[in-house]
Write a protein that holds these residues in place. Sequence first.
Motif, PDB file in Angstrom:
ATOM      1  N   LEU A  94      36.524 -27.795  -1.057  1.00 62.89           N
ATOM      2  CA  LEU A  94      37.750 -27.506  -0.306  1.00 62.89           C
ATOM      3  C   LEU A  94      37.453 -27.144   1.138  1.00 62.89           C
ATOM      4  N   LEU A  95      36.351 -26.440   1.357  1.00 61.54           N
ATOM      5  CA  LEU A  95      36.000 -26.002   2.709  1.00 61.54           C
ATOM      6  C   LEU A  95      35.181 -27.032   3.464  1.00 61.54           C
ATOM      7  N   GLY A  96      34.634 -27.982   2.750  1.00 61.79           N
ATOM      8  CA  GLY A  96      33.811 -28.993   3.399  1.00 61.79           C
ATOM      9  C   GLY A  96      32.440 -28.505   3.808  1.00 61.79           C
ATOM     10  N   VAL A  97      31.892 -27.529   3.053  1.00 59.77           N
ATOM     11  CA  VAL A  97      30.583 -26.988   3.379  1.00 59.77           C
ATOM     12  C   VAL A  97      29.566 -27.426   2.328  1.00 59.77           C
ATOM     13  N   ALA A  98      28.303 -27.357   2.696  1.00 63.22           N
ATOM     14  CA  ALA A  98      27.228 -27.761   1.786  1.00 63.22           C
ATOM     15  C   ALA A  98      26.998 -26.675   0.740  1.00 63.22           C
ATOM     16  N   LEU A  99      26.733 -27.121  -0.500  1.00 65.39           N
ATOM     17  CA  LEU A  99      26.426 -26.198  -1.589  1.00 65.39           C
ATOM     18  C   LEU A  99      25.054 -26.528  -2.156  1.00 65.39           C
ATOM     19  N   HIS A 100      24.247 -25.499  -2.338  1.00 66.75           N
ATOM     20  CA  HIS A 100      22.921 -25.660  -2.912  1.00 66.75           C
ATOM     21  C   HIS A 100      22.820 -24.762  -4.141  1.00 66.75           C
ATOM     22  N   VAL A 101      22.019 -25.173  -5.104  1.00 64.56           N
ATOM     23  CA  VAL A 101      21.841 -24.416  -6.344  1.00 64.56           C
ATOM     24  C   VAL A 101      20.403 -23.936  -6.438  1.00 64.56           C
ATOM     25  N   ALA A 102      20.240 -22.635  -6.681  1.00 64.06           N
ATOM     26  CA  ALA A 102      18.913 -22.035  -6.852  1.00 64.06           C
ATOM     27  C   ALA A 102      18.861 -21.377  -8.227  1.00 64.06           C
ATOM     28  N   GLU A 103      18.082 -21.977  -9.116  1.00 63.20           N
ATOM     29  CA  GLU A 103      18.012 -21.474 -10.481  1.00 63.20           C
ATOM     30  C   GLU A 103      17.286 -20.146 -10.589  1.00 63.20           C
ATOM     31  N   ASP A 104      16.395 -19.883  -9.644  1.00 60.87           N
ATOM     32  CA  ASP A 104      15.630 -18.633  -9.685  1.00 60.87           C
ATOM     33  C   ASP A 104      15.195 -18.262  -8.266  1.00 60.87           C
ATOM     34  N   GLN A 105      14.482 -17.147  -8.149  1.00 63.68           N
ATOM     35  CA  GLN A 105      14.053 -16.658  -6.843  1.00 63.68           C
ATOM     36  C   GLN A 105      13.080 -17.625  -6.165  1.00 63.68           C
ATOM     37  N   ALA A 106      12.239 -18.267  -6.957  1.00 64.72           N
ATOM     38  CA  ALA A 106      11.276 -19.217  -6.374  1.00 64.72           C
ATOM     39  C   ALA A 106      11.997 -20.383  -5.721  1.00 64.72           C
ATOM     40  N   ARG A 107      13.024 -20.907  -6.386  1.00 68.15           N
ATOM     41  CA  ARG A 107      13.797 -22.010  -5.832  1.00 68.15           C
ATOM     42  C   ARG A 107      14.545 -21.560  -4.579  1.00 68.15           C
ATOM     43  N   LEU A 108      15.062 -20.341  -4.594  1.00 67.70           N
ATOM     44  CA  LEU A 108      15.772 -19.823  -3.424  1.00 67.70           C
ATOM     45  C   LEU A 108      14.821 -19.713  -2.233  1.00 67.70           C
ATOM     46  N   ALA A 109      13.598 -19.249  -2.485  1.00 66.11           N
ATOM     47  CA  ALA A 109      12.614 -19.136  -1.411  1.00 66.11           C
ATOM     48  C   ALA A 109      12.288 -20.497  -0.804  1.00 66.11           C
ATOM     49  N   GLN A 110      12.339 -21.559  -1.620  1.00 68.61           N
ATOM     50  CA  GLN A 110      12.094 -22.912  -1.118  1.00 68.61           C
ATOM     51  C   GLN A 110      13.281 -23.444  -0.322  1.00 68.61           C
ATOM     52  N   LEU A 111      14.492 -23.030  -0.703  1.00 66.37           N
ATOM     53  CA  LEU A 111      15.707 -23.534  -0.059  1.00 66.37           C
ATOM     54  C   LEU A 111      15.916 -22.947   1.342  1.00 66.37           C
ATOM     55  N   LEU A 112      15.668 -21.668   1.496  1.00 64.72           N
ATOM     56  CA  LEU A 112      16.055 -20.963   2.712  1.00 64.72           C
ATOM     57  C   LEU A 112      15.458 -21.524   3.998  1.00 64.72           C
ATOM     58  N   PRO A 113      14.194 -21.929   4.027  1.00 63.69           N
ATOM     59  CA  PRO A 113      13.674 -22.504   5.287  1.00 63.69           C
ATOM     60  C   PRO A 113      14.441 -23.732   5.744  1.00 63.69           C
ATOM     61  N   GLY A 114      14.943 -24.533   4.813  1.00 65.83           N
ATOM     62  CA  GLY A 114      15.717 -25.711   5.182  1.00 65.83           C
ATOM     63  C   GLY A 114      17.099 -25.391   5.707  1.00 65.83           C
ATOM     64  N   LEU A 115      17.543 -24.151   5.510  1.00 66.96           N
ATOM     65  CA  LEU A 115      18.867 -23.727   5.986  1.00 66.96           C
ATOM     66  C   LEU A 115      18.771 -22.855   7.236  1.00 66.96           C
ATOM     67  N   ALA A 116      17.596 -22.848   7.856  1.00 69.05           N
ATOM     68  CA  ALA A 116      17.368 -21.971   9.007  1.00 69.05           C
ATOM     69  C   ALA A 116      18.272 -22.293  10.186  1.00 69.05           C
ATOM     70  N   THR A 117      18.739 -23.528  10.290  1.00 61.99           N
ATOM     71  CA  THR A 117      19.581 -23.909  11.426  1.00 61.99           C
ATOM     72  C   THR A 117      21.049 -23.554  11.228  1.00 61.99           C
ATOM     73  N   LYS A 118      21.419 -23.144  10.026  1.00 65.51           N
ATOM     74  CA  LYS A 118      22.812 -22.797   9.753  1.00 65.51           C
ATOM     75  C   LYS A 118      23.149 -21.438  10.362  1.00 65.51           C
ATOM     76  N   LYS A 119      24.347 -21.311  10.899  1.00 68.14           N
ATOM     77  CA  LYS A 119      24.792 -20.045  11.461  1.00 68.14           C
ATOM     78  C   LYS A 119      25.046 -19.000  10.379  1.00 68.14           C
ATOM     79  N   LEU A 120      25.549 -19.470   9.232  1.00 66.80           N
ATOM     80  CA  LEU A 120      25.928 -18.538   8.177  1.00 66.80           C
ATOM     81  C   LEU A 120      25.521 -19.121   6.822  1.00 66.80           C
ATOM     82  N   VAL A 121      24.730 -18.364   6.072  1.00 66.19           N
ATOM     83  CA  VAL A 121      24.321 -18.746   4.721  1.00 66.19           C
ATOM     84  C   VAL A 121      24.773 -17.634   3.778  1.00 66.19           C
ATOM     85  N   LEU A 122      25.574 -18.002   2.785  1.00 58.35           N
ATOM     86  CA  LEU A 122      26.122 -17.042   1.833  1.00 58.35           C
ATOM     87  C   LEU A 122      25.599 -17.368   0.437  1.00 58.35           C
TER      88      LEU A 122
END
Length: 378
Positions: free
Chosen positions: A208-236
């Motif tokens: 509905l908002l037109g924003v990207a959604l990512h799924v992190a099954e665990d903390q390790a996956r989240l740690a891998q995702l975050l560097p790729g989102l470094a250019t985003k102004k807001l990550v929730l």
Amino acid sequence: MSVQVFVAANAREGLARVRRELGDEAVVLSTRPHPQGVELLASAYGELAVPAVGERPDTAGSSRILNELSRLRGMLQNQLAGFAWGAARRRDPARVALMQTLFAAGFGSALARTLAARLPRGLDTDAARRWLRQVLIRNLPVLPPEADLLVRGGRYALVGSTGSGKTTTLAKLAARGVDAHGAAQVALVAADAYRIGAAAQLTVYADLLGVALHVAEDQARLAQLLPGLATKKLVLIDTAGFAPADPRSREGRTLDALGVRRLLAISASQQGAAIEQAMTYFGQGAAACILTKLDETPQPGAALDSLIRHRLPLAYISGGQRVPEDLHVPSAAYLIDRALKGGQLATPYALEAEDWPLFAGVEAERAERRTLKGMDGA
């Protein structure tokens, strides 16, 4: 110590039996009703001494004695506290009225007693209420408008108890973030691997908002995702909700090492004890708090009490399911006025005038238990 039980048709007959069998110096330890009349617990005076070394004590009788003494002590303590409450009400009505106002609004005894002790002398009841309102407003930690987290941007994870409204609140924050930075600069991360359908619910909001959604099954996956989102102004980031005492609730603190700031979502409709647990287990090290479900809360005093004592700044308040309309920047004056007004509601849980002495006794007993516990831990 030898304790004997005497059952008689009435107290007079029972005392006569005690005197006849144990002597004139016998001690009656307790009396209570019995199907056959009355039951007396008594002991000979000479047997009240501490048993000699190696002597086997009457543990059952001793236990009953201790229980009776504890019960009698509690009754006496409650009565004395009630008398003290009445005397204080006559001597300093403004101070007592201030405490009644706070208790009725859902604030806890620790804060109520602290504020009552600091009430300036010589104020009448109306002046005391005005003083109380200003003190509560001044001490409720609220983020100023210029410190709006959504405008500043960053990486934020919502943490909190199960059912505190994290996912819906996250969608409201995302919608505000889109308004501030544009859809391309906002990313959502579904990191709740425990609740069935959590990612699916967030997917609907992301579409509905037109924003990207990512799924992190665990903390390790989240740690891998975050560097790729470094250019985003807001990550929730939406995290799993647990009961505060669940060992898994500590997983949220590992987010700090990933450069993610935690926002504590607290449902204002919870009981004060549940709010305090959530604040203790989830709130340590959190950047700010979001008060949710305010529309379901006739008396938000307990939540505000916890925020004041823990000094956790309030970033947003939320009430209702509309996205993003039901998310607001908090106003300390509005929240305090609403809490104090909630104390005037006529509910079956409101204390009547004759209940206050008993309430004072219970509070005095709790205070003594806390004091004794602190002495034991010292």
